[in-house]
Write a protein that holds these residues in place. Structure first.
Motif, short mmCIF file in Angstrom:
data_model
loop_
_atom_site.label_atom_id
_atom_site.label_comp_id
_atom_site.label_asym_id
_atom_site.label_seq_id
_atom_site.Cartn_x
_atom_site.Cartn_y
_atom_site.Cartn_z
N ALA A 93 0.84 -1.21 0.00
CA ALA A 93 0.00 0.00 0.00
C ALA A 93 0.87 1.25 0.00
CB ALA A 93 -0.93 -0.01 1.21
N ALA A 97 1.26 4.16 -2.98
CA ALA A 97 1.00 5.58 -2.72
C ALA A 97 2.18 6.44 -3.13
CB ALA A 97 0.69 5.79 -1.25
N ASP A 239 -8.86 -3.96 2.00
CA ASP A 239 -8.91 -2.99 3.09
C ASP A 239 -7.80 -1.95 2.96
OD1 ASP A 239 -10.30 -2.17 5.22
OD2 ASP A 239 -9.22 -3.39 6.69
N LEU A 240 -6.60 -2.41 2.63
CA LEU A 240 -5.44 -1.51 2.67
C LEU A 240 -5.00 -1.03 1.29
CD1 LEU A 240 -3.30 -3.37 5.34
CD2 LEU A 240 -4.65 -1.30 5.62
N VAL A 241 -5.17 -1.86 0.29
CA VAL A 241 -4.68 -1.51 -1.05
C VAL A 241 -5.79 -1.06 -1.97
CG1 VAL A 241 -3.42 -2.35 -3.05
CG2 VAL A 241 -2.77 -3.13 -0.76
N GLY A 242 -6.94 -1.71 -1.84
CA GLY A 242 -8.05 -1.45 -2.75
C GLY A 242 -8.23 0.04 -2.99
N HIS A 243 -8.46 0.39 -4.25
CA HIS A 243 -8.52 1.79 -4.62
C HIS A 243 -9.50 2.53 -3.71
CE1 HIS A 243 -6.92 0.97 -8.91
NE2 HIS A 243 -6.39 0.18 -8.03
N PRO A 244 -9.11 3.70 -3.30
CA PRO A 244 -10.01 4.50 -2.46
C PRO A 244 -11.30 4.75 -3.22
CG PRO A 244 -7.83 5.51 -2.62
CD PRO A 244 -7.85 4.38 -3.59
N PRO A 245 -12.38 4.65 -2.54
CA PRO A 245 -13.68 4.88 -3.18
C PRO A 245 -13.68 6.22 -3.87
CG PRO A 245 -13.87 4.79 -0.77
CD PRO A 245 -12.50 4.35 -1.13
N VAL A 246 -14.05 6.24 -5.13
CA VAL A 246 -13.99 7.48 -5.88
C VAL A 246 -15.20 8.35 -5.64
CG1 VAL A 246 -12.41 7.27 -7.81
CG2 VAL A 246 -14.46 5.86 -7.75
N ALA B 97 0.92 12.21 -0.11
CA ALA B 97 0.73 10.91 -0.77
C ALA B 97 0.15 9.88 0.19
CB ALA B 97 2.05 10.42 -1.34
N LEU B 98 0.48 9.98 1.47
CA LEU B 98 0.05 8.95 2.41
C LEU B 98 -1.18 9.34 3.23
CD1 LEU B 98 3.53 7.69 3.73
CD2 LEU B 98 2.04 6.66 2.00
N GLN B 104 -9.24 9.12 3.53
CA GLN B 104 -10.34 8.49 2.81
C GLN B 104 -10.73 7.17 3.46
OE1 GLN B 104 -8.56 8.29 -1.07
NE2 GLN B 104 -9.26 10.34 -1.66
N ARG B 105 -9.74 6.36 3.75
CA ARG B 105 -10.04 5.07 4.38
C ARG B 105 -10.65 5.25 5.76
NH1 ARG B 105 -7.72 1.50 0.97
NH2 ARG B 105 -5.96 2.34 -0.19
N ARG B 109 -13.93 3.53 7.61
CA ARG B 109 -13.74 2.54 8.65
C ARG B 109 -14.11 3.01 10.05
NH1 ARG B 109 -9.01 -1.18 7.84
NH2 ARG B 109 -8.84 -0.75 10.06
N ASN B 154 -2.98 1.18 8.64
CA ASN B 154 -1.67 0.82 8.12
C ASN B 154 -0.58 1.32 9.07
OD1 ASN B 154 0.79 0.69 6.67
ND2 ASN B 154 -0.36 0.58 4.75
N PRO B 201 -15.65 9.62 2.17
CA PRO B 201 -14.21 9.51 1.91
C PRO B 201 -13.66 10.58 0.99
CG PRO B 201 -15.42 7.72 0.86
CD PRO B 201 -16.39 8.43 1.73
N SER B 202 -14.33 10.87 -0.10
CA SER B 202 -13.74 11.81 -1.06
C SER B 202 -13.65 13.20 -0.43
CB SER B 202 -14.56 11.85 -2.34
OG SER B 202 -15.91 12.20 -2.04
#
Lengths: 248, 248
Positions: A93, A97, A239-246, B97-98, B104-105, B109, B154, B201-202
């Motif tokens: 992840a 990024a 959870d950690l890698v999946g593209h952030p919801p657009v 970047a991080l 968003q996550r 969550r 993370n 999130p966005s």
DNA sequence: TCGCCATGAGTAACATGTTACTCCAAGTAT
DNA sequence: ATACTTGGAGTAACATGTTACTCATGGCGA
């Protein structure tokens, strides 16, 4: 005739300290299987195996502990840490990024010399693939990514990624061969290289993303195979890698 | 009546080592001006100022050197490093970047308890602003971001950002007041908090981006003011932080 | 056969000793 | 006055000594 310290001086002008040489020695030991993950070692033993005192060995191990490569246990010793599914996913992840934007910037900033250097590493990878030399392949792969990061111009990012690669190296090594996908990994670099040669940032970013995601899944498979941490990997990944919801 | 070691045990069960306590002592020394950036110090002197031997002090400083907070000069001593415009810009780029994806996550969550905890820190920041207590403000600001990162799940990201914050702290401290923008910084957190409360999130990501960019520009201004590294900052910013080109 | 406790080997963390280096400042020749 | 040497103070890096802890092992009683 042969120098006592092999690849000594870097180019920083100064000869490397014993601590630095010890760090390299430990990395090498992990690579070639002298130091087995999970096994308990001590600074004492390692020190006189290397023929130096405990101080530089301790310093070196403390630095490596900082990045998570080894872990100390008070009055017991230290272990080489094999990253689990969780840690691997987290690392992927972070790399996504940082390295995807880096590839984009690299595509814009690359000079002719830079492009040539990248091309060189890519071709060296090709040679390693046909020779079946996995060690050499890993080295050139690392250099390819390293060059690209330097191109992006952010030294912090370069350092961070370099450390993360360290932590994952011992998962990937001598295992990729199993799934005979050395060739695949090699081929994934071509679209990245092409995009940079053509100066197309968005294409370079997308190619880097595909490459990292694919490499990440491979590493996870491998990690799942050797430890019994059976596969809730998919949940972790989303959870950690999946593209952030657009959208919302 | 008072314990010799102040905020001892964390919650890891074990009492902290001397090395760890020394790390905290050095951080504190930097914060309160006992350790001046640029000045030359030695492990010897620092060791007996703290009443411990050279070993833990050396270990502590080596760890801090790893993150760039201090720098050793062979046979000369060590210095506290004041990050320049270049380094600050790089750090902001990494944080963007991080932390933007992290926000968003986090929005997705967050549990009710998480939201409450964030709300708490936000309100504590409010109190610090009206009290004019910059130290407390910085602390709650850090906790706010820290909570948010933990929420994102993370641990690597959390650790990386925490280290970067360390490196920048001594630029921001006791200087924000100058531009009387403590209030502004506080207000920028509201849209982030709101977006997370609403699970959007966005919106959370966008708010975090605005916040970090604004904070970054403030830090750069400040850095430019105290060192004479006059302002090619804008070029740097565009180069490292400027949004990656979207089209071709 | 099984659980309990003493004992000792081995260790990280911490303390102290040693070495080779850097730099500054005081002298000396010019 | 100026350049050039030289001695010594101070240092990080490296080496070695010490301490308090962990844990495996083996005896000893049940």
């Amino acid at each position: 005739m042969s120098e006592p310290s092999a690849e000594a001086a870097d180019r920083s002008g100064r000869p490397p300290t014993l601590t630095e040489r010890t760090i390299e020695a430990v990395r090498e030991g992990i690579r070639n299987g002298t130091l087995v993950p999970g096994e308990l070692y001590s600074v004492y033993r390692l020190a006189d195996e290397l023929g130096v005192s405990r101080s530089p060995v301790r310093d070196a191990l403390l630095r490596l502990a900082e990045t998570g490569m080894v872990a100390f246990e008070r009055n017991r010793g230290f272990r080489v840490v094999l990253p689990g599914a969780r840690e691997l996913t987290e690392i992927i992840a972070v790399r996504l990024a940082l390295e995807v934007p880096a590839a984009q910037r690299a595509a814009v900033r690359a000079t002719a010399a830079d492009r040539a250097a990248l091309q060189n590493e890519y071709e060296a990878m090709q040679v390693s693939v046909t020779a079946g030399d996995e060690t050499a392949f890993m080295m050139h792969d690392q250099r390819f990514h390293g060059l690209l990061l330097e191109l992006a111009g952010n030294a912090h990012v370069t350092r961070i990624i370099e450390n993360l690669r360290d932590a994952t190296r011992l998962v990937g090594t001598s295992t990729i061969r199993t799934s005979r996908s050395l060739e695949d990994v090699y081929q994934e670099h071509l679209p990245i290289l092409d995009a940079i040669q053509q100066g197309s940032p968005s294409t370079a970013g997308a190619a880097m993303r595909r490459h990292l995601e694919s490499t990440g899944r491979l590493l996870l498979q491998e990690a799942a195979r050797k430890s019994d941490t059976n596969l809730k990997s998919n949940a972790l990944w989303n959870d950690l890698v999946g593209h952030p919801p657009v959208g919302e």
